[in-house]
Design a protein around this motif. Sequence first.
Motif, PDB file in Angstrom:
ATOM      1  N   ILE A  33       0.844  -1.277   0.038  1.00  0.00           N
ATOM      2  CA  ILE A  33       0.037   0.127  -0.152  1.00  0.00           C
ATOM      3  C   ILE A  33       0.895   1.043  -0.105  1.00  0.00           C
ATOM      4  O   ILE A  33       0.523   2.024  -0.788  1.00  0.00           O
ATOM      5  N   LEU A  34       1.890   1.157   0.736  1.00  0.00           N
ATOM      6  CA  LEU A  34       2.658   2.436   0.976  1.00  0.00           C
ATOM      7  C   LEU A  34       3.475   2.563  -0.294  1.00  0.00           C
ATOM      8  O   LEU A  34       3.659   3.875  -0.754  1.00  0.00           O
ATOM      9  N   ALA A  35       4.023   1.824  -0.894  1.00  0.00           N
ATOM     10  CA  ALA A  35       4.682   1.895  -2.164  1.00  0.00           C
ATOM     11  C   ALA A  35       3.955   2.399  -3.243  1.00  0.00           C
ATOM     12  O   ALA A  35       4.473   3.261  -4.236  1.00  0.00           O
ATOM     13  N   ARG A  36       2.724   1.880  -3.327  1.00  0.00           N
ATOM     14  CA  ARG A  36       1.728   2.474  -4.224  1.00  0.00           C
ATOM     15  C   ARG A  36       1.463   4.024  -4.235  1.00  0.00           C
ATOM     16  O   ARG A  36       1.198   4.863  -5.074  1.00  0.00           O
ATOM     17  N   SER A  37       1.716   4.585  -3.055  1.00  0.00           N
ATOM     18  CA  SER A  37       1.836   5.918  -2.686  1.00  0.00           C
ATOM     19  C   SER A  37       2.931   6.759  -2.839  1.00  0.00           C
ATOM     20  O   SER A  37       2.804   7.990  -2.657  1.00  0.00           O
ATOM     21  N   GLY A  38       4.033   5.972  -3.149  1.00  0.00           N
ATOM     22  CA  GLY A  38       5.089   6.731  -3.666  1.00  0.00           C
ATOM     23  C   GLY A  38       5.966   6.768  -2.312  1.00  0.00           C
ATOM     24  O   GLY A  38       7.137   7.792  -2.270  1.00  0.00           O
ATOM     25  N   GLU A  39       5.789   6.074  -1.222  1.00  0.00           N
ATOM     26  CA  GLU A  39       6.665   6.314   0.093  1.00  0.00           C
ATOM     27  C   GLU A  39       7.956   5.422  -0.262  1.00  0.00           C
ATOM     28  O   GLU A  39       8.024   4.434  -0.919  1.00  0.00           O
ATOM     29  N   ARG A  40       8.973   5.750   0.554  1.00  0.00           N
ATOM     30  CA  ARG A  40       9.954   5.085   0.453  1.00  0.00           C
ATOM     31  C   ARG A  40      10.083   3.806   1.626  1.00  0.00           C
ATOM     32  O   ARG A  40       9.525   4.279   2.901  1.00  0.00           O
ATOM     33  N   ILE A  41      10.450   2.664   1.367  1.00  0.00           N
ATOM     34  CA  ILE A  41      10.118   1.473   2.330  1.00  0.00           C
ATOM     35  C   ILE A  41      11.570   0.921   2.742  1.00  0.00           C
ATOM     36  O   ILE A  41      12.107   0.688   1.803  1.00  0.00           O
ATOM     37  N   GLY A  42      11.727   0.767   3.968  1.00  0.00           N
ATOM     38  CA  GLY A  42      12.937  -0.212   4.404  1.00  0.00           C
ATOM     39  C   GLY A  42      12.486  -1.043   5.363  1.00  0.00           C
ATOM     40  O   GLY A  42      11.374  -1.058   6.296  1.00  0.00           O
ATOM     41  N   CYS A  43      13.409  -1.789   5.748  1.00  0.00           N
ATOM     42  CA  CYS A  43      13.430  -2.986   6.964  1.00  0.00           C
ATOM     43  C   CYS A  43      14.559  -2.898   7.537  1.00  0.00           C
ATOM     44  O   CYS A  43      15.668  -3.382   6.926  1.00  0.00           O
ATOM     45  N   PRO A  44      14.644  -2.619   8.786  1.00  0.00           N
ATOM     46  CA  PRO A  44      16.018  -2.400   9.432  1.00  0.00           C
ATOM     47  C   PRO A  44      16.797  -3.669   9.559  1.00  0.00           C
ATOM     48  O   PRO A  44      16.268  -5.012   9.879  1.00  0.00           O
ATOM     49  N   GLY A  45      17.976  -3.529   8.892  1.00  0.00           N
ATOM     50  CA  GLY A  45      18.913  -4.760   8.965  1.00  0.00           C
ATOM     51  C   GLY A  45      18.554  -5.790   7.653  1.00  0.00           C
ATOM     52  O   GLY A  45      19.218  -6.647   7.762  1.00  0.00           O
TER      53      GLY A  45
END
Length: 306
Positions: free
Chosen positions: A131-143
Amino acid sequence: MASIGQTVSPTSGSDALARARSRAALVPDCLVEAKRIANTVIAGWHGRRKRGIGENFWQFRPYTDGESLSRIDWRRSARDDHTYVRDREWEAAHTIWLWADMSPSMLYKSSYAQVSKESRALVLMLALAEILARSGERIGCPGVMEPISARNASERLAAALMHNAPTDGLPETGMIRGWSDIVLIGDFLDDADRVMGRIDPLSRRGLRGHVVEVADPAEELFPYSGRTEFTDPETGAKLVAGRAESIREDYERAYLLRREHLGQSLRHIGWTFVSHRTDHLASEALVAIHMHLSGMPTSATHGGRR
């Protein structure tokens, strides 16, 4: 994090490797389910947009006491008996860090649920990424994965999880810089003060946080009776209750007090808290998290007792 239960055991080195392989096999199915749920939730939405200083109209919403009268849209308000404010969209790209607890207690699945806590946590994390990627957000996962802005962020996160599983316990966050959101998904069965001891430093660094507690219904309802042996999946410690039903009331009180204490502590530092049970729809928790990320008011607990 420690859990009650009778179906999991502490992990040795070989057990950890087996769990990593099992998780890698689980991720593709979780990704498919996450995309299905994300498509259901996002239908009819404008994506994750937040009211702010943008120029584009986003929505009308009810006026609340204390807001500037200049923000009222009188033309819209004249249509009925309510007063409305015209919100504009905040268009700046944002970084959202997503993390799901993969410690042994998350393997627990009672006969009251169709999925384990681990499976549900993975689905929620991947659905949020979608959902967030479709809104243009930057997505990360620690480590696991550095922040990226890409339409296929959920697929790339799933691939990263298959080859670089997150560690047990709360994640290392030294790599997180600047103003960001972080979503932590797990069972959080440790003492609330101990959990807050790890979270407080993140708050002081300016991170806006959202905690999602995933619970198996048996952990909340304690449906056990007669002679029952309980095993801590983290340490292997065992507790034998001759008449399990005799401790149900005390257990339920302690369990709910822990949840209440954690929720209050999180809200005190400006973080949000959602409680979700695995016998409820994943979309319920996803909607609640999305609303928190969007800055919309919502209740603190979904899918569990209040």
